[in-house]
Design a protein around this motif. Structure first.
Motif, PDB file in Angstrom:
ATOM      1  N   LEU A 177     -62.643  -2.009 -18.236  1.00  0.00           N
ATOM      2  CA  LEU A 177     -61.266  -1.647 -18.564  1.00  0.00           C
ATOM      3  C   LEU A 177     -60.682  -2.621 -19.583  1.00  0.00           C
ATOM      4  N   PRO A 178     -59.970  -2.116 -20.591  1.00  0.00           N
ATOM      5  CA  PRO A 178     -59.207  -3.010 -21.456  1.00  0.00           C
ATOM      6  C   PRO A 178     -58.051  -3.637 -20.675  1.00  0.00           C
ATOM      7  N   ILE A 179     -57.626  -4.800 -21.115  1.00  0.00           N
ATOM      8  CA  ILE A 179     -56.447  -5.466 -20.543  1.00  0.00           C
ATOM      9  C   ILE A 179     -55.255  -5.137 -21.431  1.00  0.00           C
ATOM     10  N   SER A 180     -54.161  -4.736 -20.831  1.00  0.00           N
ATOM     11  CA  SER A 180     -52.988  -4.329 -21.600  1.00  0.00           C
ATOM     12  C   SER A 180     -51.815  -5.253 -21.317  1.00  0.00           C
ATOM     13  N   GLY A 181     -50.853  -5.215 -22.236  1.00  0.00           N
ATOM     14  CA  GLY A 181     -49.625  -5.987 -22.084  1.00  0.00           C
ATOM     15  C   GLY A 181     -48.424  -5.075 -22.094  1.00  0.00           C
ATOM     16  N   PRO A 182     -47.256  -5.600 -21.754  1.00  0.00           N
ATOM     17  CA  PRO A 182     -46.053  -4.758 -21.664  1.00  0.00           C
ATOM     18  C   PRO A 182     -45.605  -4.172 -22.994  1.00  0.00           C
ATOM     19  N   CYS A 183     -46.036  -4.751 -24.112  1.00  0.00           N
ATOM     20  CA  CYS A 183     -45.631  -4.219 -25.415  1.00  0.00           C
ATOM     21  C   CYS A 183     -46.543  -3.103 -25.889  1.00  0.00           C
ATOM     22  N   GLY A 184     -47.628  -2.835 -25.142  1.00  0.00           N
ATOM     23  CA  GLY A 184     -48.532  -1.750 -25.491  1.00  0.00           C
ATOM     24  C   GLY A 184     -49.809  -2.190 -26.164  1.00  0.00           C
ATOM     25  N   ILE A 185     -49.933  -3.443 -26.575  1.00  0.00           N
ATOM     26  CA  ILE A 185     -51.173  -3.914 -27.202  1.00  0.00           C
ATOM     27  C   ILE A 185     -52.252  -4.057 -26.134  1.00  0.00           C
ATOM     28  N   GLU A 186     -53.428  -3.510 -26.428  1.00  0.00           N
ATOM     29  CA  GLU A 186     -54.562  -3.621 -25.515  1.00  0.00           C
ATOM     30  C   GLU A 186     -55.600  -4.576 -26.074  1.00  0.00           C
ATOM     31  N   SER A 187     -56.357  -5.177 -25.176  1.00  0.00           N
ATOM     32  CA  SER A 187     -57.433  -6.081 -25.569  1.00  0.00           C
ATOM     33  C   SER A 187     -58.679  -5.709 -24.781  1.00  0.00           C
ATOM     34  N   ALA A 188     -59.728  -5.303 -25.493  1.00  0.00           N
ATOM     35  CA  ALA A 188     -60.971  -4.899 -24.840  1.00  0.00           C
ATOM     36  C   ALA A 188     -62.046  -5.953 -25.069  1.00  0.00           C
ATOM     37  N   ALA A 189     -62.954  -6.045 -24.127  1.00  0.00           N
ATOM     38  CA  ALA A 189     -64.059  -6.997 -24.241  1.00  0.00           C
ATOM     39  C   ALA A 189     -65.123  -6.394 -25.162  1.00  0.00           C
ATOM     40  N   THR A 190     -65.065  -6.750 -26.437  1.00  0.00           N
ATOM     41  CA  THR A 190     -66.075  -6.369 -27.406  1.00  0.00           C
ATOM     42  C   THR A 190     -66.738  -7.639 -27.926  1.00  0.00           C
ATOM     43  N   ILE A 191     -67.897  -7.485 -28.533  1.00  0.00           N
ATOM     44  CA  ILE A 191     -68.595  -8.666 -29.062  1.00  0.00           C
ATOM     45  C   ILE A 191     -67.711  -9.412 -30.050  1.00  0.00           C
ATOM     46  N   THR A 192     -67.048  -8.674 -30.939  1.00  0.00           N
ATOM     47  CA  THR A 192     -66.196  -9.313 -31.938  1.00  0.00           C
ATOM     48  C   THR A 192     -65.034 -10.041 -31.286  1.00  0.00           C
ATOM     49  N   ASP A 193     -64.336  -9.387 -30.331  1.00  0.00           N
ATOM     50  CA  ASP A 193     -63.160  -9.994 -29.715  1.00  0.00           C
ATOM     51  C   ASP A 193     -63.525 -11.139 -28.766  1.00  0.00           C
ATOM     52  N   ILE A 194     -64.746 -11.139 -28.236  1.00  0.00           N
ATOM     53  CA  ILE A 194     -65.195 -12.287 -27.439  1.00  0.00           C
ATOM     54  C   ILE A 194     -65.481 -13.465 -28.362  1.00  0.00           C
ATOM     55  N   LYS A 195     -66.116 -13.201 -29.497  1.00  0.00           N
ATOM     56  CA  LYS A 195     -66.385 -14.280 -30.455  1.00  0.00           C
ATOM     57  C   LYS A 195     -65.093 -14.902 -30.972  1.00  0.00           C
ATOM     58  N   THR A 196     -64.115 -14.052 -31.300  1.00  0.00           N
ATOM     59  CA  THR A 196     -62.862 -14.563 -31.853  1.00  0.00           C
ATOM     60  C   THR A 196     -61.925 -15.096 -30.774  1.00  0.00           C
ATOM     61  N   GLU A 197     -62.241 -14.864 -29.509  1.00  0.00           N
ATOM     62  CA  GLU A 197     -61.399 -15.236 -28.370  1.00  0.00           C
ATOM     63  C   GLU A 197     -60.088 -14.461 -28.382  1.00  0.00           C
ATOM     64  N   ASP A 198     -60.057 -13.333 -29.120  1.00  0.00           N
ATOM     65  CA  ASP A 198     -58.895 -12.444 -29.042  1.00  0.00           C
ATOM     66  C   ASP A 198     -58.833 -11.783 -27.668  1.00  0.00           C
ATOM     67  N   TYR A 199     -59.985 -11.626 -27.024  1.00  0.00           N
ATOM     68  CA  TYR A 199     -60.011 -11.156 -25.643  1.00  0.00           C
ATOM     69  C   TYR A 199     -59.683 -12.351 -24.746  1.00  0.00           C
ATOM     70  N   PRO A 200     -58.681 -12.235 -23.864  1.00  0.00           N
ATOM     71  CA  PRO A 200     -58.161 -13.416 -23.160  1.00  0.00           C
ATOM     72  C   PRO A 200     -59.056 -13.970 -22.064  1.00  0.00           C
ATOM     73  N   LEU A 201     -60.076 -13.224 -21.623  1.00  0.00           N
ATOM     74  CA  LEU A 201     -60.910 -13.701 -20.517  1.00  0.00           C
ATOM     75  C   LEU A 201     -62.336 -14.009 -20.981  1.00  0.00           C
ATOM     76  N   THR A 202     -62.447 -14.553 -22.175  1.00  0.00           N
ATOM     77  CA  THR A 202     -63.742 -15.013 -22.663  1.00  0.00           C
ATOM     78  C   THR A 202     -64.242 -16.146 -21.766  1.00  0.00           C
ATOM     79  N   ALA A 203     -65.556 -16.159 -21.513  1.00  0.00           N
ATOM     80  CA  ALA A 203     -66.143 -17.156 -20.603  1.00  0.00           C
ATOM     81  C   ALA A 203     -67.347 -17.819 -21.275  1.00  0.00           C
ATOM     82  N   PRO A 204     -67.164 -18.993 -21.878  1.00  0.00           N
ATOM     83  CA  PRO A 204     -68.298 -19.706 -22.467  1.00  0.00           C
ATOM     84  C   PRO A 204     -69.275 -20.182 -21.391  1.00  0.00           C
ATOM     85  N   LEU A 205     -70.542 -20.275 -21.757  1.00  0.00           N
ATOM     86  CA  LEU A 205     -71.583 -20.799 -20.873  1.00  0.00           C
ATOM     87  C   LEU A 205     -71.870 -22.237 -21.306  1.00  0.00           C
TER      88      LEU A 205
END
Length: 520
Positions: free
Chosen positions: A296-324
């Protein structure tokens, strides 16, 4: 270098590691007889001796001394040894695959010797002659146990799916390990992410991060809260000892305990299967092991969604990135081990990381023409202090550039780079040293959240951009400054990636992006 000077400088290399239980007596004598030191040999890495003496723990260059005593190593058939302890999801597949690839590239054969599913070792032998060169022992338990073994001196490297806790860092200092949060004490092997999961039959298509936290705190218990049937929500997480579960608790539910009726699983695959089999299940699993569950994408009250994609994990635009993480000791590891750690961060290792199912850190480029959704969000969510003129200025400045996936963010409420961003400094500096961006221009673009005065925010964003640029420039020690142009710019709150109404959204928005000017 003269031996007496080397001995004097050795005091500067005070080891931060605890004394090994199996230490043995040695006497190290300078080849010209000008120095003699006796003590317990703590380790020998093939080049340097670490000895506990009456002067403290000293590190001495083995080429300048002779060793006598029962603890002296075999210099002819020296074998590099290292013990890695911690997260099974790192030791099951990722690191063994990387180790096998490293061995193949460097002329070694590999043998895996298993004591159990969770404890095994890899022996690397020279392909020509068969001499044993290294033993890599894996003890796979949990992130917490990895830190405990590192602190107790029972492991050389801790494998963790989360950052070291303040309590663990304090124990490390008490044990003589120094500061585990210091620069150079940890490396990121790969990236993963925490992902909300449901079954394919679920009607839920997105979830606000605040609601996700409330569900796992036990404050929301029924699917009717999301417009679904009046059925209880079945909760699923990895085991409580898992670093991913601990990271989730730290980042999403820091003020409250987890709900009492959660089903815990021993593996990511088991969790994903359990969620996929039940229409009323909601789990938080890893991006690397989604299975048949639906993320599931994570959404905010303003309507912007953030999905866990390779690009958004690399950029840390996805808020729940987990480095190893690989957490390292305060003493020198054997050369073979150091070479393996260097290989993990090299361009050659990144395809291996991808094939293992994780997200690599190789910088990608996102063309300006593919920024349409971000610019649309900027227009839709522009505040009263960000007018059309400001947006046009930003678009004109970024036109002709591509955004790199290397992005820099900061720890909450501070100007300190977060763990992934500290790794990105080294990553970008290494690329500069290899000449990847020779005769090109890199633009460090600062952005802010929308809280407070827009002029002040723009000034803060520029300060952060300058800080990141300077950190990269300092880290890239061998770069000829005339071969690369590093510029900074600030756009303040003009390009939000998430909703400013929530704390996690503001953290995502406070960032420094890197844009590469396209070649004509």
């Amino acid at each position: 270098m003269q031996i007496p000077r080397a001995a004097a400088l050795a005091a500067l290399f005070l080891s931060l590691a605890p004394v090994a239980a199996g230490a043995e007596d040695v006497t190290l004598t300078a080849r010209d007889g000008s120095l003699e030191l006796s003590g317990n040999l703590l380790s020998f890495d093939g080049e340097f001796y670490r000895v506990e003496t009456k002067y403290g723990v000293l590190t001495l260059d083995g080429s300048g001394v002779l060793c006598e005593g029962p603890g002296c190593p075999d210099l002819t058939d020296y074998v590099a040894e290292v013990t890695l302890s911690g997260a099974p999801s790192m030791g099951d597949v990722l690191l063994p695959v990387l180790l096998e690839s490293f061995a193949a590239r460097n002329g070694f054969t590999v043998a895996r010797i298993a004591q159990s599913d969770m404890r095994f070792r890899y022996e690397l032998s020279e392909r020509d002659g068969g001499r044993l060169a290294g033993r890599f022992t894996f003890d796979l338990t949990s992130s917490s146990e990895g830190f405990a073994d590192l602190i107790a001196g029972e492991a050389d490297i801790a494998l963790s799916l989360r950052e070291v806790t303040p309590q663990e860092a304090a124990l490390g200092r008490e044990a003589g390990l120094g500061d585990l949060n210091a620069a150079g004490r940890s490396r990121i092997a790969a990236l993963d992410a925490l992902v909300p999961l449901v079954s394919a039959s679920s009607t839920l298509t997105r979830i606000p991060l605040g609601d996700l936290a409330a569900v796992f705190r036990g404050e929301i218990t029924d699917w009717s809260a999301f417009g679904g049937p009046a059925e209880p929500i079945e909760l699923h997480l990895r085991s409580e000892s898992s670093g991913l579960t601990q990271a989730f608790a730290q980042r999403v539910t820091p003020a409250g305990a987890l709900a009492p009726d959660i089903t815990f699983h021993d593996s990511d695959a088991e969790l994903a299967d359990a969620v996929a089999d039940s229409p009323f299940a909601l789990g938080v699993g890893s991006f690397s092991e989604i299975g048949n569950a639906v993320p599931l994408p994570i959404s905010g009250p303003c309507g912007i969604e953030s999905a866990a994609t390779i690009t958004d994990i690399k950029t840390e635009d996805y808020p729940l990135t987990a480095p190893l993480f690989l957490y390292l000791p305060g003493y020198r590891l054997p050369r073979l081990v150091r070479e393996f750690l260097t290989y993990i961060g090299s361009p050659a290792a990144q395809p291996v990381i991808r094939r293992a199912g994780f997200v690599d850190q190789f910088p990608g480029a996102i063309p300006f023409q593919q920024q349409g959704a971000r610019f649309a969000n900027a227009i839709l969510n522009a505040g009263g202090e960000v007018g059309l003129a400001e947006l046009q200025k930003m678009v004109r400045r970024l036109d002709g550039h591509s955004r790199l996936t290397v992005t820099f963010r900061f720890e909450g409420g501070s100007s300190t780079l977060d763990a992934q961003s500290r790794s990105n400094v080294a990553l970008l500096a290494e690329a500069l040293e290899r000449g990847v961006f020779d005769d090109r221009t890199l633009l460090f673009a600062g952005f802010s959240d929308g809280q407070g005065d827009a002029t002040v925010n723009r000034r803060l964003a520029l300060s952060r951009a300058d800080t990141v640029r300077d950190a990269v420039r300092i880290a890239a020690r061998t770069v000829d400054p005339s071969r690369i142009t590093l510029q900074t710019e600030a756009f303040g709150e003009a390009l939000p990636m998430a909703c400013d109404e929530v704390a996690w959204g503001r953290e995502v928005n406070r960032r420094v992006e890197v844009w590469l000017k396209q070649e004509r």
